[in-house]
Design a protein around this motif. Structure first.
Motif, PDB file in Angstrom:
ATOM      1  N   PRO A  31       0.813  -1.218   0.000  1.00  0.00           N
ATOM      2  CA  PRO A  31       0.000   0.000   0.000  1.00  0.00           C
ATOM      3  C   PRO A  31       0.849   1.271   0.000  1.00  0.00           C
ATOM      4  CG  PRO A  31      -0.102  -1.099   2.142  1.00  0.00           C
ATOM      5  CD  PRO A  31       0.597  -2.032   1.208  1.00  0.00           C
ATOM      6  N   MET A  32       2.062   1.196   0.517  1.00  0.00           N
ATOM      7  CA  MET A  32       3.016   2.300   0.414  1.00  0.00           C
ATOM      8  C   MET A  32       4.411   1.691   0.461  1.00  0.00           C
ATOM      9  SD  MET A  32       2.065   3.960   4.119  1.00  0.00           S
ATOM     10  CE  MET A  32       3.545   4.764   4.691  1.00  0.00           C
ATOM     11  N   GLU A  34       6.973   1.965   2.325  1.00  0.00           N
ATOM     12  CA  GLU A  34       7.459   1.485   3.617  1.00  0.00           C
ATOM     13  C   GLU A  34       6.903   0.097   3.953  1.00  0.00           C
ATOM     14  OE1 GLU A  34       6.571   4.467   2.834  1.00  0.00           O
ATOM     15  OE2 GLU A  34       7.765   5.994   3.844  1.00  0.00           O
ATOM     16  N   ILE A  37       8.252  -2.748   1.684  1.00  0.00           N
ATOM     17  CA  ILE A  37       9.561  -3.219   2.131  1.00  0.00           C
ATOM     18  C   ILE A  37       9.453  -4.003   3.435  1.00  0.00           C
ATOM     19  CG2 ILE A  37      11.820  -2.442   2.974  1.00  0.00           C
ATOM     20  CD1 ILE A  37      11.738  -0.223   0.933  1.00  0.00           C
ATOM     21  N   ALA A  38       8.575  -3.539   4.340  1.00  0.00           N
ATOM     22  CA  ALA A  38       8.419  -4.227   5.631  1.00  0.00           C
ATOM     23  C   ALA A  38       7.945  -5.667   5.416  1.00  0.00           C
ATOM     24  CB  ALA A  38       7.433  -3.467   6.513  1.00  0.00           C
ATOM     25  N   ASN A  41      10.652  -7.754   3.845  1.00  0.00           N
ATOM     26  CA  ASN A  41      11.686  -8.031   4.855  1.00  0.00           C
ATOM     27  C   ASN A  41      11.306  -9.247   5.683  1.00  0.00           C
ATOM     28  OD1 ASN A  41      13.649  -6.102   4.512  1.00  0.00           O
ATOM     29  ND2 ASN A  41      12.785  -4.670   5.985  1.00  0.00           N
ATOM     30  N   TYR A 134      10.432  -9.180  16.162  1.00  0.00           N
ATOM     31  CA  TYR A 134      10.159  -7.974  15.365  1.00  0.00           C
ATOM     32  C   TYR A 134       8.852  -8.116  14.573  1.00  0.00           C
ATOM     33  CZ  TYR A 134      10.613  -3.985  12.341  1.00  0.00           C
ATOM     34  OH  TYR A 134      10.354  -2.805  11.697  1.00  0.00           O
ATOM     35  N   ARG A 145      -3.603  -0.185  15.134  1.00  0.00           N
ATOM     36  CA  ARG A 145      -3.920   1.007  14.352  1.00  0.00           C
ATOM     37  C   ARG A 145      -5.048   0.782  13.360  1.00  0.00           C
ATOM     38  NH1 ARG A 145       0.605   1.114  16.606  1.00  0.00           N
ATOM     39  NH2 ARG A 145       1.690   3.049  17.142  1.00  0.00           N
TER      40      ARG A 145
ATOM     41  N   MET B   1      -0.249   3.113  -4.830  1.00  0.00           N
ATOM     42  CA  MET B   1       0.114   4.081  -3.794  1.00  0.00           C
ATOM     43  C   MET B   1      -1.128   4.837  -3.310  1.00  0.00           C
ATOM     44  SD  MET B   1       3.345   3.841  -3.322  1.00  0.00           S
ATOM     45  CE  MET B   1       4.467   5.181  -3.002  1.00  0.00           C
ATOM     46  N   LEU B   6       0.682   9.869   4.533  1.00  0.00           N
ATOM     47  CA  LEU B   6       0.858  10.000   5.975  1.00  0.00           C
ATOM     48  C   LEU B   6       1.938  11.041   6.261  1.00  0.00           C
ATOM     49  CD1 LEU B   6       0.800   6.198   6.852  1.00  0.00           C
ATOM     50  CD2 LEU B   6      -1.067   7.831   7.110  1.00  0.00           C
ATOM     51  N   SER B  26      14.006   9.767   4.456  1.00  0.00           N
ATOM     52  CA  SER B  26      12.740  10.028   5.131  1.00  0.00           C
ATOM     53  C   SER B  26      11.774   8.866   4.928  1.00  0.00           C
ATOM     54  CB  SER B  26      12.130  11.333   4.614  1.00  0.00           C
ATOM     55  OG  SER B  26      12.029  11.289   3.213  1.00  0.00           O
ATOM     56  N   VAL B  27      10.786   8.785   5.795  1.00  0.00           N
ATOM     57  CA  VAL B  27       9.708   7.796   5.644  1.00  0.00           C
ATOM     58  C   VAL B  27       8.384   8.482   5.947  1.00  0.00           C
ATOM     59  CG1 VAL B  27      11.033   5.719   6.252  1.00  0.00           C
ATOM     60  CG2 VAL B  27       9.955   7.046   8.066  1.00  0.00           C
ATOM     61  N   ARG B  28       7.315   7.816   5.560  1.00  0.00           N
ATOM     62  CA  ARG B  28       5.992   8.299   5.948  1.00  0.00           C
ATOM     63  C   ARG B  28       5.400   7.328   6.957  1.00  0.00           C
ATOM     64  NH1 ARG B  28       4.051  12.656   3.330  1.00  0.00           N
ATOM     65  NH2 ARG B  28       5.200  13.234   1.447  1.00  0.00           N
ATOM     66  N   ALA B  29       4.731   7.882   7.965  1.00  0.00           N
ATOM     67  CA  ALA B  29       4.101   7.040   8.984  1.00  0.00           C
ATOM     68  C   ALA B  29       3.100   7.877   9.760  1.00  0.00           C
ATOM     69  CB  ALA B  29       5.156   6.481   9.942  1.00  0.00           C
ATOM     70  N   ASP B  31       2.470   7.681  13.112  1.00  0.00           N
ATOM     71  CA  ASP B  31       2.917   8.082  14.445  1.00  0.00           C
ATOM     72  C   ASP B  31       4.367   7.659  14.642  1.00  0.00           C
ATOM     73  OD1 ASP B  31       2.865   5.277  15.382  1.00  0.00           O
ATOM     74  OD2 ASP B  31       0.706   5.520  15.164  1.00  0.00           O
ATOM     75  N   GLU B  33       5.916   5.539  16.680  1.00  0.00           N
ATOM     76  CA  GLU B  33       6.267   4.110  16.780  1.00  0.00           C
ATOM     77  C   GLU B  33       6.360   3.492  15.386  1.00  0.00           C
ATOM     78  OE1 GLU B  33       3.849   5.400  18.685  1.00  0.00           O
ATOM     79  OE2 GLU B  33       4.756   5.269  20.680  1.00  0.00           O
ATOM     80  N   MET B  34       5.365   3.788  14.547  1.00  0.00           N
ATOM     81  CA  MET B  34       5.393   3.215  13.205  1.00  0.00           C
ATOM     82  C   MET B  34       6.506   3.834  12.366  1.00  0.00           C
ATOM     83  SD  MET B  34       3.169   0.943  13.534  1.00  0.00           S
ATOM     84  CE  MET B  34       3.196   0.182  11.939  1.00  0.00           C
ATOM     85  N   LEU B  36       9.379   4.618  13.438  1.00  0.00           N
ATOM     86  CA  LEU B  36      10.603   3.919  13.832  1.00  0.00           C
ATOM     87  C   LEU B  36      10.692   2.549  13.140  1.00  0.00           C
ATOM     88  CD1 LEU B  36      12.856   4.797  15.658  1.00  0.00           C
ATOM     89  CD2 LEU B  36      11.684   3.741  17.589  1.00  0.00           C
ATOM     90  N   LEU B  37       9.569   1.829  13.112  1.00  0.00           N
ATOM     91  CA  LEU B  37       9.570   0.523  12.443  1.00  0.00           C
ATOM     92  C   LEU B  37       9.839   0.693  10.951  1.00  0.00           C
ATOM     93  CD1 LEU B  37       6.611  -1.521  14.043  1.00  0.00           C
ATOM     94  CD2 LEU B  37       8.932  -1.210  14.853  1.00  0.00           C
ATOM     95  N   ASN B  38       9.191   1.697  10.350  1.00  0.00           N
ATOM     96  CA  ASN B  38       9.387   1.918   8.912  1.00  0.00           C
ATOM     97  C   ASN B  38      10.831   2.316   8.609  1.00  0.00           C
ATOM     98  OD1 ASN B  38       6.750   1.305   8.429  1.00  0.00           O
ATOM     99  ND2 ASN B  38       6.069   3.421   8.182  1.00  0.00           N
ATOM    100  N   ASP B  41      12.922  -0.708   8.651  1.00  0.00           N
ATOM    101  CA  ASP B  41      12.720  -1.566   7.481  1.00  0.00           C
ATOM    102  C   ASP B  41      13.309  -0.966   6.207  1.00  0.00           C
ATOM    103  OD1 ASP B  41      11.502  -3.777   8.610  1.00  0.00           O
ATOM    104  OD2 ASP B  41       9.566  -2.786   8.707  1.00  0.00           O
ATOM    105  N   VAL B  42      13.273   0.371   6.102  1.00  0.00           N
ATOM    106  CA  VAL B  42      13.730   0.995   4.858  1.00  0.00           C
ATOM    107  C   VAL B  42      15.241   1.270   4.879  1.00  0.00           C
ATOM    108  CG1 VAL B  42      13.496   3.014   3.352  1.00  0.00           C
ATOM    109  CG2 VAL B  42      11.467   2.005   4.414  1.00  0.00           C
TER     110      VAL B  42
END
Lengths: 251, 95
Positions: A31-32, A34, A37-38, A41, A134, A145, B1, B6, B26-29, B31, B33-34, B36-38, B41-42
């Motif tokens: 969907p995006m 990030e 890739i997540a 991964n 993780y 969320r 997309m 976000l 940069s990433v989009r998220a 909040d 916490e997310m 940080l996870l993104n 991962d990226v």
């Protein structure tokens, strides 16, 4: 050879392999960026686990089958992956709930296996557990969320929970393989895993304002015996095509 | 997309403990916490980081291109501002 240990290791390896293959379908379609890739991964982590468990299974069997032969040259009825892992991606919410259910299961199962009397098994569990922790955090955070997000995201993940719930009985089915290995201190105690799984899942779903389906629902099981849903055949057709059509193919 | 983007976050990664954090991208998220996870991962898929910071992009103030003349040029013609005449001891890294 220890037939039970071969079977048990195969179950762990196949579960990681098939979920990895499913998650890989998201590559280029997330969907995006990030999340694309997540998810891939996580797929690669699971592929690494599958490789290690299947290599060990081949070693236990002692007939010269390595991880590639086991992955690419068995048919559906010889696969021992959880039915949950072969369920389609459907949408992002569905994929997240499937991941939550499987990662929670792997988390508590591997935690138990870190104490296994079989050294290889405990080493694989220790290594895999780091990755799974993780995955579990990722899936739990997203469930919160999406469940407590918009009306649409809530409705979509609730639908995923309701549908995938029917396959959760399969997670804890015990047969003579588990019983024999439990006596040797190798297998995980699935009663403990089930209790911990239920506690975590109920907590996350509750926090995410999602409801837990009735326990009396019909449960679809069979992965321990190689009885699968219709989806596995299609996954294998795609996954196994190349090495079967071109046995000598190299990178 | 998605057409609803976000929030944007800037990602800083630290290669080793004790080293300074460097801007990774940069990433989009939705909040922190997310984010940080993104970011993990990226930008740290192949062991690039030991620690990650994420900062909302809107919290960063930047000088603008018009500031170049007054901000940076005055130091260009004053050689005595540079420590060129000191010798760096052998064995000092990361300077």
């Amino acid at each position: 050879m220890n037939k039970d240990l071969f079977e048990y290791t195969l179950r762990l390896g196949d579960t990681s392999l098939i979920l990895s293959q499913r998650l890989g379908e998201w590559c280029g379609h997330g969907p995006m960026l990030e999340e694309d890739i997540a998810l891939t991964n996580i797929a690669l982590d699971l592929l690494g686990q599958a490789k290690a468990f299947l290599a060990y299974a081949g070693e236990i069997e002692g007939k010269g089958r390595n991880e590639d032969v086991l992955a690419f040259h068995r048919d559906a009825n010889h696969f021992r992956n959880l039915l949950l892992t072969e369920q389609p991606n459907v949408d992002f919410g569905f994929t997240i709930i499937r991941q939550l259910f499987v990662s929670t299961w792997q988390h508590y199962l591997y935690s138990e296996l870190t104490h296994a009397t079989d050294k290889n098994m405990s080493a694989l569990a220790v290594k895999s557990l780091k990755e799974v922790n993780y995955h579990l955090r990722f899936a739990s955070d997203w469930t919160l969320r999406l469940g407590d997000g918009t009306e649409e995201s809530h409705q979509r993940v609730q639908a995923a929970v309701n549908e995938l719930w029917n396959y959760t009985g399969d997670l804890f089915e015990i047969d003579q393989v588990d019983e024999a290995l439990l006596k040797l201190g190798i297998a995980a105690d699935m009663k403990k895993v089930e209790a911990s799984w239920n506690k975590h899942i109920r907590q996350v779903l509750n926090d995410a304002t999602l409801s837990v389906p009735e326990i009396n629902n019909f449960m679809r099981t069979g992965s321990r015996k190689g009885v699968h849903t219709e989806y596995l055949g299609f996954i294998l057709a795609e996954m196994q095509f190349l090495p079967r059509a071109y046995p000598d193919a190299k990178w | 997309m998605s057409d609803k983007q976000l929030q944007l976050w800037e990602v800083f990664t630290q290669k080793k403990t004790g080293m300074s954090f460097e801007h990774a991208g940069s990433v989009r998220a939705a909040d922190k916490e997310m984010a940080l996870l993104n970011a993990r991962d990226v930008y740290s898929r192949r062991g690039e980081a030991t620690c990650i910071w994420v900062v909302p992009s809107e919290c960063i103030s930047s000088s603008s291109p018009e500031d170049i003349a007054s901000f940076f040029e005055p130091s260009d013609d004053k050689i005595y501002r540079h420590p060129n005449f000191y010798k760096t001891p052998d064995g000092i890294k990361q300077v």
